[in-house]
Design a protein around this motif. Structure first.
Motif, short mmCIF file in Angstrom:
data_model
loop_
_atom_site.label_atom_id
_atom_site.label_comp_id
_atom_site.label_asym_id
_atom_site.label_seq_id
_atom_site.Cartn_x
_atom_site.Cartn_y
_atom_site.Cartn_z
N VAL A 54 0.84 -1.20 0.00
CA VAL A 54 0.00 0.00 0.00
C VAL A 54 0.88 1.25 0.00
CG1 VAL A 54 -1.60 1.36 1.43
CG2 VAL A 54 -2.03 -1.07 1.01
N SER A 55 1.96 1.23 0.78
CA SER A 55 2.88 2.37 0.82
C SER A 55 3.52 2.60 -0.54
CB SER A 55 3.98 2.14 1.86
OG SER A 55 3.45 2.18 3.14
N ARG A 56 3.97 1.53 -1.17
CA ARG A 56 4.61 1.66 -2.49
C ARG A 56 3.63 2.23 -3.51
NH1 ARG A 56 6.97 -3.10 -0.76
NH2 ARG A 56 5.38 -4.40 -1.74
N ILE A 57 2.40 1.73 -3.52
CA ILE A 57 1.40 2.19 -4.49
C ILE A 57 1.03 3.65 -4.25
CG2 ILE A 57 -1.01 1.90 -5.21
CD1 ILE A 57 -0.58 -1.14 -4.80
N PHE A 119 -8.01 -1.86 5.68
CA PHE A 119 -7.57 -1.87 4.29
C PHE A 119 -8.76 -1.93 3.33
CE2 PHE A 119 -6.64 -4.40 0.51
CZ PHE A 119 -5.69 -3.61 -0.11
N THR A 120 -9.76 -2.74 3.65
CA THR A 120 -10.90 -2.90 2.75
C THR A 120 -11.82 -1.69 2.75
OG1 THR A 120 -12.26 -3.99 4.43
CG2 THR A 120 -10.91 -5.41 3.03
N ARG A 121 -11.72 -0.82 3.76
CA ARG A 121 -12.66 0.29 3.88
C ARG A 121 -12.07 1.67 3.64
NH1 ARG A 121 -15.95 -1.90 9.15
NH2 ARG A 121 -16.79 -3.71 8.08
N THR A 122 -10.78 1.79 3.44
CA THR A 122 -10.17 3.11 3.28
C THR A 122 -9.28 3.17 2.05
OG1 THR A 122 -8.31 2.52 4.68
CG2 THR A 122 -10.16 3.57 5.76
N ARG A 123 -8.88 4.40 1.71
CA ARG A 123 -8.00 4.63 0.57
C ARG A 123 -6.83 5.49 1.03
NH1 ARG A 123 -8.44 2.35 -4.08
NH2 ARG A 123 -7.59 4.17 -5.05
N THR A 124 -5.63 5.12 0.58
CA THR A 124 -4.46 5.94 0.87
C THR A 124 -4.01 6.72 -0.36
OG1 THR A 124 -2.97 4.11 0.38
CG2 THR A 124 -3.60 4.42 2.68
N ALA A 125 -4.57 6.38 -1.52
CA ALA A 125 -4.24 7.08 -2.76
C ALA A 125 -5.53 7.57 -3.41
CB ALA A 125 -3.49 6.15 -3.70
N PRO A 126 -5.45 8.70 -4.10
CA PRO A 126 -6.66 9.22 -4.75
C PRO A 126 -7.05 8.35 -5.95
CG PRO A 126 -4.76 10.58 -5.26
CD PRO A 126 -4.30 9.56 -4.26
N ARG A 127 -8.32 8.37 -6.28
CA ARG A 127 -8.82 7.65 -7.45
C ARG A 127 -8.89 8.60 -8.63
NH1 ARG A 127 -13.77 4.36 -4.63
NH2 ARG A 127 -12.46 2.83 -3.61
N ARG A 137 -2.82 11.54 3.03
CA ARG A 137 -1.50 11.62 3.68
C ARG A 137 -1.54 11.06 5.10
NH1 ARG A 137 -1.81 16.49 1.01
NH2 ARG A 137 -2.25 17.66 2.91
N THR A 138 -2.62 11.37 5.82
CA THR A 138 -2.74 10.87 7.19
C THR A 138 -2.90 9.35 7.20
OG1 THR A 138 -3.72 12.94 7.90
CG2 THR A 138 -4.08 11.04 9.32
N ARG A 139 -3.72 8.83 6.30
CA ARG A 139 -3.91 7.38 6.25
C ARG A 139 -2.64 6.66 5.80
NH1 ARG A 139 -9.20 9.12 4.67
NH2 ARG A 139 -10.60 8.64 6.41
N LEU A 140 -1.85 7.30 4.94
CA LEU A 140 -0.58 6.69 4.55
C LEU A 140 0.37 6.65 5.74
CD1 LEU A 140 1.21 5.39 2.46
CD2 LEU A 140 1.91 7.68 1.72
N ALA A 141 0.40 7.70 6.55
CA ALA A 141 1.23 7.70 7.76
C ALA A 141 0.76 6.61 8.72
CB ALA A 141 1.19 9.06 8.45
N LEU A 142 -0.54 6.45 8.84
CA LEU A 142 -1.10 5.39 9.68
C LEU A 142 -0.71 4.02 9.14
CD1 LEU A 142 -2.95 4.33 11.92
CD2 LEU A 142 -4.90 4.84 10.44
N ASN A 143 -0.82 3.85 7.84
CA ASN A 143 -0.43 2.59 7.20
C ASN A 143 1.04 2.29 7.46
OD1 ASN A 143 -1.03 0.44 4.98
ND2 ASN A 143 0.83 1.47 4.31
N ASP A 144 1.89 3.29 7.31
CA ASP A 144 3.33 3.09 7.54
C ASP A 144 3.62 2.73 8.99
OD1 ASP A 144 3.68 3.68 4.89
OD2 ASP A 144 4.57 5.66 5.21
N ALA A 145 2.90 3.34 9.92
CA ALA A 145 3.09 3.02 11.33
C ALA A 145 2.68 1.58 11.63
CB ALA A 145 2.30 3.99 12.21
N VAL A 146 1.62 1.11 11.00
CA VAL A 146 1.20 -0.28 11.17
C VAL A 146 2.28 -1.22 10.63
CG1 VAL A 146 -0.47 -2.04 10.43
CG2 VAL A 146 -1.26 0.19 11.23
N ALA A 147 2.84 -0.89 9.48
CA ALA A 147 3.89 -1.72 8.90
C ALA A 147 5.09 -1.82 9.85
CB ALA A 147 4.33 -1.16 7.54
N VAL A 148 5.46 -0.69 10.45
CA VAL A 148 6.59 -0.68 11.39
C VAL A 148 6.25 -1.52 12.63
CG1 VAL A 148 7.94 0.78 12.96
CG2 VAL A 148 7.55 1.50 10.60
N ALA A 149 5.04 -1.34 13.17
CA ALA A 149 4.65 -2.09 14.37
C ALA A 149 4.61 -3.59 14.09
CB ALA A 149 3.29 -1.61 14.87
N LEU A 150 4.03 -3.99 12.95
CA LEU A 150 3.97 -5.42 12.62
C LEU A 150 5.37 -5.99 12.39
CD1 LEU A 150 0.84 -5.56 10.28
CD2 LEU A 150 1.05 -6.47 12.60
#
Length: 165
Positions: A54-57, A119-127, A137-150
């Protein structure tokens, strides 16, 4: 009794995770386990790989994570899935602080499950031609924090945190 947490309060858990605060809390390195332990955490590994993807995309679409230490997070309207993920993410530090393998395992599984729902309910990139918004941008930061925690929790358990699956 009900406790209400503001968006600004919940978003404060992200910057310390992204700046490496969890790295100091990893239990001592353990040897890698056999196939059964790795198989038991396939969903956690999959959630980590998905978060990295998700971060890469999102970055390929020009979205950069919000610097929540600088930007005003109160302007972001957090939906229920965002809030649930933030609350689960906030538990990463205490799971690692507990120092028991069982607490880390339990938190990793819960965080991975909540992330998959998020993941199924939100978007980190515009359509399409949609503009990049602070929510992306906030959801991407949240996504990145989850990746680090996992990744930190999988490493603490002596398992790989794959970039791809």
């Amino acid at each position: 009794m009900r406790i209400w947490l503001s968006s600004a309060c919940l978003l404060r858990v992200i910057p310390p995770i992204l700046t490496g605060a969890l790295a100091d809390l990893r239990p001592s390195a353990r040897t890698s386990r056999g196939g059964t332990a790795s198989e038991a955490f396939e969903r956690v590994q999959f959630a980590h790989a998905r978060a990295r993807n998700v971060s890469r995309i999102a970055r390929a679409h020009g979205v950069r994570p919000a610097d929540l230490a600088i930007e005003a997070p109160a302007a972001v309207d957090l939906q229920l899935p965002d809030r649930r993920l933030l609350v689960a993410l906030a538990g990463a530090r205490s799971a690692l602080d507990a120092g028991t393998e069982r607490s880390v395992q339990a938190h990793a599984r819960v965080l991975a499950a909540i992330y998959q729902t998020w993941f199924t309910r939100t978007r980190t990139a515009p359509r399409g031609a949609e503009a990049i918004a602070s929510g992306h941008r906030t959801r991407l930061a949240l996504n990145d924090a989850v990746a680090v925690a996992l990744a930190t929790e999988l490493t603490a358990l002596g398992l790989d945190a794959p970039e791809h699956l």
